[in-house]
Write a protein that holds these residues in place. Structure first.
Motif, short mmCIF file in Angstrom:
data_model
loop_
_atom_site.label_atom_id
_atom_site.label_comp_id
_atom_site.label_asym_id
_atom_site.label_seq_id
_atom_site.Cartn_x
_atom_site.Cartn_y
_atom_site.Cartn_z
N VAL A 53 56.61 41.41 24.74
CA VAL A 53 56.59 41.83 23.34
C VAL A 53 57.07 43.27 23.32
N GLY A 54 58.08 43.54 22.55
CA GLY A 54 58.61 44.89 22.44
C GLY A 54 59.24 45.11 21.09
N PRO A 55 59.62 46.33 20.78
CA PRO A 55 60.26 46.62 19.49
C PRO A 55 61.54 45.81 19.31
N LEU A 56 61.69 45.22 18.12
CA LEU A 56 62.85 44.38 17.83
C LEU A 56 63.75 44.96 16.74
N GLY A 57 63.14 45.50 15.69
CA GLY A 57 63.92 46.06 14.60
C GLY A 57 63.82 45.21 13.34
N ILE A 58 64.71 45.50 12.41
CA ILE A 58 64.73 44.87 11.09
C ILE A 58 66.04 44.12 10.93
N SER A 59 65.94 42.84 10.62
CA SER A 59 67.12 41.99 10.46
C SER A 59 67.46 41.88 8.98
N GLY A 60 68.69 42.27 8.64
CA GLY A 60 69.16 42.19 7.26
C GLY A 60 69.06 43.53 6.57
N THR A 61 69.72 43.63 5.41
CA THR A 61 69.73 44.89 4.65
C THR A 61 69.24 44.65 3.23
N MET A 62 69.94 43.84 2.45
CA MET A 62 69.48 43.53 1.08
C MET A 62 68.29 42.59 1.13
N VAL A 63 68.28 41.69 2.08
CA VAL A 63 67.12 40.85 2.40
C VAL A 63 66.78 41.23 3.84
N ALA A 64 65.72 41.98 4.00
CA ALA A 64 65.39 42.55 5.30
C ALA A 64 64.04 42.03 5.78
N VAL A 65 64.01 41.60 7.05
CA VAL A 65 62.77 41.13 7.67
C VAL A 65 62.46 42.04 8.85
N ASP A 66 61.32 42.67 8.81
CA ASP A 66 60.88 43.51 9.92
C ASP A 66 60.36 42.58 11.02
N TRP A 67 61.19 42.35 12.03
CA TRP A 67 60.83 41.42 13.09
C TRP A 67 59.64 41.92 13.92
N ASP A 68 59.34 43.22 13.83
CA ASP A 68 58.18 43.75 14.54
C ASP A 68 56.88 43.43 13.81
N SER A 69 56.97 43.15 12.52
CA SER A 69 55.79 42.76 11.73
C SER A 69 55.69 41.25 11.57
N CYS A 70 56.83 40.55 11.62
CA CYS A 70 56.86 39.10 11.40
C CYS A 70 56.02 38.38 12.45
N VAL A 71 55.08 37.57 11.98
CA VAL A 71 54.21 36.80 12.88
C VAL A 71 54.56 35.31 12.85
N ALA A 72 55.76 34.99 12.38
CA ALA A 72 56.27 33.62 12.37
C ALA A 72 55.40 32.68 11.54
N ASP A 73 54.92 33.19 10.41
CA ASP A 73 54.11 32.38 9.51
C ASP A 73 54.96 31.33 8.79
N GLY A 74 56.16 31.68 8.39
CA GLY A 74 57.06 30.74 7.74
C GLY A 74 56.92 30.63 6.24
N ALA A 75 56.04 31.41 5.65
CA ALA A 75 55.86 31.33 4.19
C ALA A 75 57.16 31.68 3.47
N CYS A 76 57.92 32.63 3.98
CA CYS A 76 59.18 33.02 3.34
C CYS A 76 60.17 31.86 3.35
N ILE A 77 60.24 31.17 4.49
CA ILE A 77 61.15 30.04 4.63
C ILE A 77 60.80 28.96 3.62
N GLU A 78 59.52 28.69 3.48
CA GLU A 78 59.05 27.67 2.55
C GLU A 78 59.27 28.08 1.10
N ALA A 79 59.11 29.37 0.78
CA ALA A 79 59.19 29.84 -0.60
C ALA A 79 60.62 30.00 -1.11
N CYS A 80 61.57 30.21 -0.24
CA CYS A 80 62.93 30.53 -0.67
C CYS A 80 63.62 29.32 -1.30
N PRO A 81 64.02 29.43 -2.58
CA PRO A 81 64.65 28.29 -3.25
C PRO A 81 66.11 28.04 -2.84
#
Length: 178
Positions: free
Chosen positions: A54-82
């Motif tokens: 486990v190490g620092p990963l960074g933030i993926s995306g700019t206008m839609v940005a996911v902080d991969w260091d905070s992401c715990v792979a919950d998947g709620a965003c994937i499910e919510a996105c229309p």
């Protein structure tokens, strides 16, 4: 800790996550820092099982940005996105997150909440360009790892070398170049 609202100013581009169409891509911003993901027992166990640290990963995306260091792979965003902006990146290329910038992506990874490879997987805004700015992903992310901000287009365009100062002075936002 929520995603840094000023991440494009407080970080630098450390790579590009490129789509196979040769037109679309998004940036990985870093250097990243240890956050929620590094403290989550499921995430730590999954990294250990893969033989990865486990190490620092960074933030993926700019206008839609996911902080991969905070992401715990919950998947709620994937499910919510229309409009299926996100995919589990490891379901297309099962590589460590830092190697995502070395791959070309078809966008064929899973956009189903329960189909992540494991807790090392991250929601990637692979189709950032399709976002409709509804903010559904932001409102459901447990660690508040997502920021959606159309105004961040300027940072994306500057990093791309396509920013047009004259267009930025108008009242309407400039078109997304790719």
């Amino acid at each position: 800790m929520p995603i840094d609202p000023d991440f494009p100013t407080n970080n630098q581009v450390i790579g590009k996550i490129k789509m196979s169409d040769g037109e679309h891509y998004h940036f990985l911003w870093g250097p990243g820092s240890l956050k929620e993901a590094s403290e989550n027992s499921e995430v730590k166990e999954a990294f250990e099982a893969k033989g990865e640290e486990v190490g620092p990963l960074g933030i993926s995306g700019t206008m839609v940005a996911v902080d991969w260091d905070s992401c715990v792979a919950d998947g709620a965003c994937i499910e919510a996105c229309p409009v299926q902006v996100f995919q589990w990146y490891r379901t297309e290329h099962d590589v460590p997150a830092k190697e995502a910038i070395n791959q070309v992506w078809e966008g064929t990874g899973s956009s189903e909440k329960e189909e992540r490879k494991d807790y090392t997987d991250k929601a990637d805004p692979i189709r950032e360009h399709d976002c409709i700015w509804c903010m559904a992903c932001v409102s459901v992310c447990p660690p508040q790892a997502i920021k959606v901000d159309q105004a961040a287009l300027e940072f994306h365009e500057k990093a791309s070398g396509t920013f047009n100062e004259e267009l930025s002075k108008g009242s309407a936002p400039p078109p997304h170049a790719h």
